[in-house]
Design a protein around this motif. Structure first.
Motif, PDB file in Angstrom:
ATOM      1  N   LYS A 141      43.289  49.540  28.983  1.00  0.00           N
ATOM      2  CA  LYS A 141      42.752  49.722  27.394  1.00  0.00           C
ATOM      3  C   LYS A 141      41.440  50.688  27.313  1.00  0.00           C
ATOM      4  CE  LYS A 141      45.180  45.763  25.681  1.00  0.00           C
ATOM      5  NZ  LYS A 141      45.603  44.844  26.864  1.00  0.00           N
ATOM      6  N   GLY A 142      40.975  50.709  28.458  1.00  0.00           N
ATOM      7  CA  GLY A 142      39.474  51.404  28.361  1.00  0.00           C
ATOM      8  C   GLY A 142      38.376  50.488  28.644  1.00  0.00           C
ATOM      9  N   VAL A 143      38.692  49.106  28.806  1.00  0.00           N
ATOM     10  CA  VAL A 143      37.648  47.998  28.977  1.00  0.00           C
ATOM     11  C   VAL A 143      37.358  47.837  30.536  1.00  0.00           C
ATOM     12  CG1 VAL A 143      37.295  45.593  28.759  1.00  0.00           C
ATOM     13  CG2 VAL A 143      38.806  46.990  27.117  1.00  0.00           C
ATOM     14  N   ASP A 144      36.231  48.373  30.828  1.00  0.00           N
ATOM     15  CA  ASP A 144      35.606  48.190  32.280  1.00  0.00           C
ATOM     16  C   ASP A 144      35.517  46.412  32.489  1.00  0.00           C
ATOM     17  OD1 ASP A 144      34.145  48.674  34.700  1.00  0.00           O
ATOM     18  OD2 ASP A 144      32.237  48.961  33.667  1.00  0.00           O
ATOM     19  N   THR A 145      36.095  46.393  33.858  1.00  0.00           N
ATOM     20  CA  THR A 145      36.524  45.090  34.192  1.00  0.00           C
ATOM     21  C   THR A 145      36.051  44.829  35.909  1.00  0.00           C
ATOM     22  OG1 THR A 145      38.219  44.907  32.506  1.00  0.00           O
ATOM     23  CG2 THR A 145      38.207  43.274  34.242  1.00  0.00           C
ATOM     24  N   ARG A 146      35.243  43.709  35.917  1.00  0.00           N
ATOM     25  CA  ARG A 146      35.010  43.221  37.368  1.00  0.00           C
ATOM     26  C   ARG A 146      35.954  42.120  37.839  1.00  0.00           C
ATOM     27  NH1 ARG A 146      29.526  44.719  38.081  1.00  0.00           N
ATOM     28  NH2 ARG A 146      29.133  46.846  36.972  1.00  0.00           N
ATOM     29  N   GLU A 147      36.695  42.258  39.011  1.00  0.00           N
ATOM     30  CA  GLU A 147      37.484  41.143  39.410  1.00  0.00           C
ATOM     31  C   GLU A 147      36.599  40.103  40.306  1.00  0.00           C
ATOM     32  OE1 GLU A 147      41.114  42.558  41.330  1.00  0.00           O
ATOM     33  OE2 GLU A 147      41.000  44.237  39.907  1.00  0.00           O
ATOM     34  N   ILE A 148      35.652  39.380  39.525  1.00  0.00           N
ATOM     35  CA  ILE A 148      34.817  38.344  40.106  1.00  0.00           C
ATOM     36  C   ILE A 148      34.963  36.921  39.341  1.00  0.00           C
ATOM     37  CG2 ILE A 148      33.508  40.033  41.284  1.00  0.00           C
ATOM     38  CD1 ILE A 148      31.485  39.594  38.764  1.00  0.00           C
ATOM     39  N   PHE A 149      34.461  35.898  39.943  1.00  0.00           N
ATOM     40  CA  PHE A 149      34.355  34.704  39.159  1.00  0.00           C
ATOM     41  C   PHE A 149      32.810  34.747  38.910  1.00  0.00           C
ATOM     42  CE2 PHE A 149      37.752  33.897  42.041  1.00  0.00           C
ATOM     43  CZ  PHE A 149      38.633  32.809  40.941  1.00  0.00           C
ATOM     44  N   PHE A 150      32.697  34.093  37.454  1.00  0.00           N
ATOM     45  CA  PHE A 150      31.282  33.991  36.975  1.00  0.00           C
ATOM     46  C   PHE A 150      30.453  32.706  37.658  1.00  0.00           C
ATOM     47  CE2 PHE A 150      28.110  33.041  33.996  1.00  0.00           C
ATOM     48  CZ  PHE A 150      27.519  34.330  33.633  1.00  0.00           C
ATOM     49  N   GLY A 151      29.473  32.927  37.876  1.00  0.00           N
ATOM     50  CA  GLY A 151      28.433  31.824  38.236  1.00  0.00           C
ATOM     51  C   GLY A 151      27.085  32.334  38.592  1.00  0.00           C
ATOM     52  N   ARG A 152      26.173  31.630  38.935  1.00  0.00           N
ATOM     53  CA  ARG A 152      24.794  32.101  39.291  1.00  0.00           C
ATOM     54  C   ARG A 152      24.571  33.285  39.967  1.00  0.00           C
ATOM     55  NH1 ARG A 152      23.202  26.103  39.271  1.00  0.00           N
ATOM     56  NH2 ARG A 152      22.040  25.837  37.543  1.00  0.00           N
ATOM     57  N   ASN A 153      25.461  33.280  41.086  1.00  0.00           N
ATOM     58  CA  ASN A 153      25.084  34.348  42.177  1.00  0.00           C
ATOM     59  C   ASN A 153      25.660  35.805  41.507  1.00  0.00           C
ATOM     60  OD1 ASN A 153      23.998  33.131  44.152  1.00  0.00           O
ATOM     61  ND2 ASN A 153      26.056  32.621  45.040  1.00  0.00           N
ATOM     62  N   SER A 154      26.864  35.730  40.824  1.00  0.00           N
ATOM     63  CA  SER A 154      27.399  36.958  40.370  1.00  0.00           C
ATOM     64  C   SER A 154      26.620  37.249  39.004  1.00  0.00           C
ATOM     65  CB  SER A 154      28.819  36.673  40.079  1.00  0.00           C
ATOM     66  OG  SER A 154      29.107  35.780  39.249  1.00  0.00           O
ATOM     67  N   ALA A 155      25.775  36.505  38.411  1.00  0.00           N
ATOM     68  CA  ALA A 155      25.000  36.647  37.230  1.00  0.00           C
ATOM     69  C   ALA A 155      23.806  37.165  37.672  1.00  0.00           C
ATOM     70  CB  ALA A 155      24.563  35.499  36.581  1.00  0.00           C
ATOM     71  N   GLU A 156      23.474  36.904  38.637  1.00  0.00           N
ATOM     72  CA  GLU A 156      22.240  37.337  39.467  1.00  0.00           C
ATOM     73  C   GLU A 156      22.245  39.019  39.652  1.00  0.00           C
ATOM     74  OE1 GLU A 156      20.010  35.737  42.892  1.00  0.00           O
ATOM     75  OE2 GLU A 156      19.784  34.299  41.103  1.00  0.00           O
ATOM     76  N   ARG A 157      23.390  39.281  40.222  1.00  0.00           N
ATOM     77  CA  ARG A 157      23.620  40.604  40.789  1.00  0.00           C
ATOM     78  C   ARG A 157      24.030  41.550  39.351  1.00  0.00           C
ATOM     79  NH1 ARG A 157      26.695  38.078  44.522  1.00  0.00           N
ATOM     80  NH2 ARG A 157      28.679  38.460  43.488  1.00  0.00           N
ATOM     81  N   LEU A 158      24.881  41.041  38.384  1.00  0.00           N
ATOM     82  CA  LEU A 158      25.056  41.748  37.135  1.00  0.00           C
ATOM     83  C   LEU A 158      23.603  42.122  36.289  1.00  0.00           C
ATOM     84  CD1 LEU A 158      27.873  39.693  35.698  1.00  0.00           C
ATOM     85  CD2 LEU A 158      28.094  42.263  36.417  1.00  0.00           C
ATOM     86  N   ALA A 159      22.607  40.895  36.415  1.00  0.00           N
ATOM     87  CA  ALA A 159      21.396  41.305  35.854  1.00  0.00           C
ATOM     88  C   ALA A 159      20.697  42.409  36.627  1.00  0.00           C
ATOM     89  CB  ALA A 159      20.590  40.041  35.721  1.00  0.00           C
ATOM     90  N   GLU A 160      20.713  42.353  38.121  1.00  0.00           N
ATOM     91  CA  GLU A 160      20.091  43.399  38.959  1.00  0.00           C
ATOM     92  C   GLU A 160      20.677  44.737  38.343  1.00  0.00           C
ATOM     93  OE1 GLU A 160      20.658  42.454  42.739  1.00  0.00           O
ATOM     94  OE2 GLU A 160      19.142  40.627  42.586  1.00  0.00           O
ATOM     95  N   GLU A 161      21.825  45.077  38.073  1.00  0.00           N
ATOM     96  CA  GLU A 161      22.538  46.289  37.594  1.00  0.00           C
ATOM     97  C   GLU A 161      22.266  46.609  36.220  1.00  0.00           C
ATOM     98  OE1 GLU A 161      26.838  46.355  38.154  1.00  0.00           O
ATOM     99  OE2 GLU A 161      26.467  45.080  39.853  1.00  0.00           O
ATOM    100  N   GLY A 162      21.520  45.739  35.450  1.00  0.00           N
ATOM    101  CA  GLY A 162      21.174  46.186  34.069  1.00  0.00           C
ATOM    102  C   GLY A 162      22.005  45.482  33.087  1.00  0.00           C
ATOM    103  N   TRP A 163      22.728  44.604  33.435  1.00  0.00           N
ATOM    104  CA  TRP A 163      23.767  43.762  32.647  1.00  0.00           C
ATOM    105  C   TRP A 163      22.893  42.811  31.887  1.00  0.00           C
ATOM    106  CZ3 TRP A 163      27.513  45.494  29.781  1.00  0.00           C
ATOM    107  CH2 TRP A 163      28.285  46.537  30.396  1.00  0.00           C
ATOM    108  N   LYS A 164      22.138  42.896  30.978  1.00  0.00           N
ATOM    109  CA  LYS A 164      21.502  41.791  30.211  1.00  0.00           C
ATOM    110  C   LYS A 164      22.012  41.983  28.732  1.00  0.00           C
ATOM    111  CE  LYS A 164      17.848  39.683  32.387  1.00  0.00           C
ATOM    112  NZ  LYS A 164      17.582  38.286  32.351  1.00  0.00           N
ATOM    113  N   VAL A 165      22.631  40.924  28.380  1.00  0.00           N
ATOM    114  CA  VAL A 165      23.549  41.236  27.002  1.00  0.00           C
ATOM    115  C   VAL A 165      22.949  40.552  25.841  1.00  0.00           C
ATOM    116  CG1 VAL A 165      25.447  41.665  28.590  1.00  0.00           C
ATOM    117  CG2 VAL A 165      24.953  39.407  27.624  1.00  0.00           C
ATOM    118  N   ASP A 166      23.553  41.209  24.625  1.00  0.00           N
ATOM    119  CA  ASP A 166      23.306  40.717  23.499  1.00  0.00           C
ATOM    120  C   ASP A 166      24.318  39.603  22.898  1.00  0.00           C
ATOM    121  OD1 ASP A 166      21.042  42.684  22.719  1.00  0.00           O
ATOM    122  OD2 ASP A 166      22.704  43.766  23.431  1.00  0.00           O
ATOM    123  N   LEU A 167      25.454  39.957  23.372  1.00  0.00           N
ATOM    124  CA  LEU A 167      26.361  38.997  23.136  1.00  0.00           C
ATOM    125  C   LEU A 167      27.239  38.744  24.552  1.00  0.00           C
ATOM    126  CD1 LEU A 167      28.304  37.234  21.132  1.00  0.00           C
ATOM    127  CD2 LEU A 167      29.763  39.326  20.727  1.00  0.00           C
TER     128      LEU A 167
END
Ligand SMILES: [Zn+2]
Length: 411
Positions: A141-167
């Protein structure tokens, strides 16, 4: 025996809300070739923490037990859920003024049923979805998707990649996370200073008020209320600034959260919902523990009905091979001696047998062939739809039966 500790605050759990005995995992449908093998039954008991009032399962399954069903649930199969999702996306885009400079993240994004509505408006969005088949459908459907579980560790990595989000969106995911503190702890790491988190979950208030005990199954670790969640969020400096009531899943809440120091003003609804929870007893572990008596009454009502029908030579069938049906039937000890078959539209379930009760799952046209005297509706949350689709049973005098909130026979 060592005490089970609260998954939120660590207090030993001492108070039972309801004990449904032993039950197999609700989505473990049995294939015909496995009928001669056994099934593993696990305790299904909800307790409430005396300190923080979080209602939770007293035990958990081995980690690999949950995702073993060989068909996945695709959110996009449900039209009403898609409409609900599109309305939500539109309202958030206008409420938060989201545009192509914004970022949106959804945890448990399934097949992209929701994020597609942001993507088609040009708003950058990322889905987090550990199930490979649904994640693949989302990418289609054109939706970029990561096959991971969410938690402190994965959130830290997403933030390092620039994923600071508004929603940041979490629909029907909170009840499923084994470590709620690690999950919630990841949220502030990926949230912009004025960013908003929304969570939807079935409301414990409705479970208690309408005796929805059949929504208890091993995959749901928690039975959530505003009362019990506030301390979980406060620990990581998040606060709830708005709450909406929804009709989905028998009655849900949608919470709006932000950083403790963000500028969002608290809506009067937060206090109003907290007062409602207090009125129905969600702020009292003692009152929650009284719920078990209602559950036992429903069991006696259903068994009395089924025994009466069997003694009178009448046939009872069921409709809807849903997880909630399995909790109810296994708790009541019902097998195909009481309920001849269960009809379900999902071809992946047809030809199999309900876990534990071993009632055969058949296609809905079997109802017409076998003409049951009663059709027991298991997914009560869509009973109107089921009665509309199966109104043909009235031609031979068939009647609908709904077991919850109390047994009702509908002509
Ligand atoms: Zn606790």
């Amino acid at each position: 025996m060592s005490a089970v500790l609260c998954r939120s605050c660590g207090e030993p759990l001492a108070r039972t809300v309801c004990d449904l005995g032993l039950s197999p995992v609700s989505n473990a449908f049995v294939r015909a070739e496995n009928l001669s093998s056994g099934e593993t039954f696990y305790p299904l008991k909800v307790m409430v923490c005396d300190r923080c009032l979080l209602a939770q399962l007293a035990s958990s399954l081995p980690a690999d037990t949950h995702f073993h069903s060989d068909y996945a649930y695709f959110s996009s199969f449900s039209n009403s859920w898609l409409q609900h999702s599109e309305r939500y996306a539109q309202s958030m885009i206008s409420r938060l003024g989201l545009g192509n400079e914004s970022k949106v993240l959804e945890v448990a994004s399934n097949d992209g049923y929701l994020l597609q509505f942001f993507v088609e408006r040009g708003i950058p969005a990322l889905g987090i979805e550990p199930t490979a088949s649904t994640a693949a459908a989302a990418r289609n459907k054109g939706v970029d998707t990561r096959e991971i579980f969410f938690g402190r560790n994965s959130a830290e990595r997403l933030a390092e990649e620039g994923w600071k989000v508004d929603l940041l969106i979490g629909n029907n995911v909170l009840a499923h996370v084994p470590d709620i503190n690690d999950f919630v702890g990841g949220l502030p790491l990926v949230l912009n200073p004025e960013g908003v988190v929304t969570f939807e979950f079935p409301h414990l208030l409705k479970l208690i008020e309408l005796n929805q005990f059949d929504t208890i199954y091993h995959e749901h670790y928690y039975y959530l209320s505003l009362t019990a969640l506030l301390p979980v969020f406060a620990r990581v400096n998040l606060r709830v600034f708005d709450v909406e009531k929804l009709t989905t899943h028998g009655g849900s809440l949608r919470l709006y959260l932000c950083h403790a120091r963000a500028s969002h003003l608290e809506a009067p609804a937060v206090q109003a919902r907290a007062m409602e929870e207090q009125a129905i007893g969600l702020t009292s572990a003692e009152r929650l523990a009284g719920f078990g008596r209602n559950v036992e009454r429903i069991k006696r009502e259903l068994l009395a009905f089924l025994i009466g029908a069997a003694n009178g030579g009448q046939q009872v069938a069921a409709y809807g091979a849903a997880a909630k049906g399995n909790t109810l039937l296994n708790y009541c000890g019902v097998r195909d001696d009481m309920i001849a078959f269960v009809a379900d539209k999902n071809p992946a379930k047809q030809g199999r047998f309900l876990p534990g009760s071993r009632i055969p799952v058949v296609a809905p046209d079997e109802i017409e062939h076998r003409r049951p005297d009663y059709l027991l509706i298991l997914p009560w949350n869509i009973k109107e739809e089921i009665m509309l689709q199966n109104g043909g049973i009235r031609a031979w005098g068939g009647q609908f039966v709904v077991p919850i909130p109390s047994l009702e026979i509908l002509p």
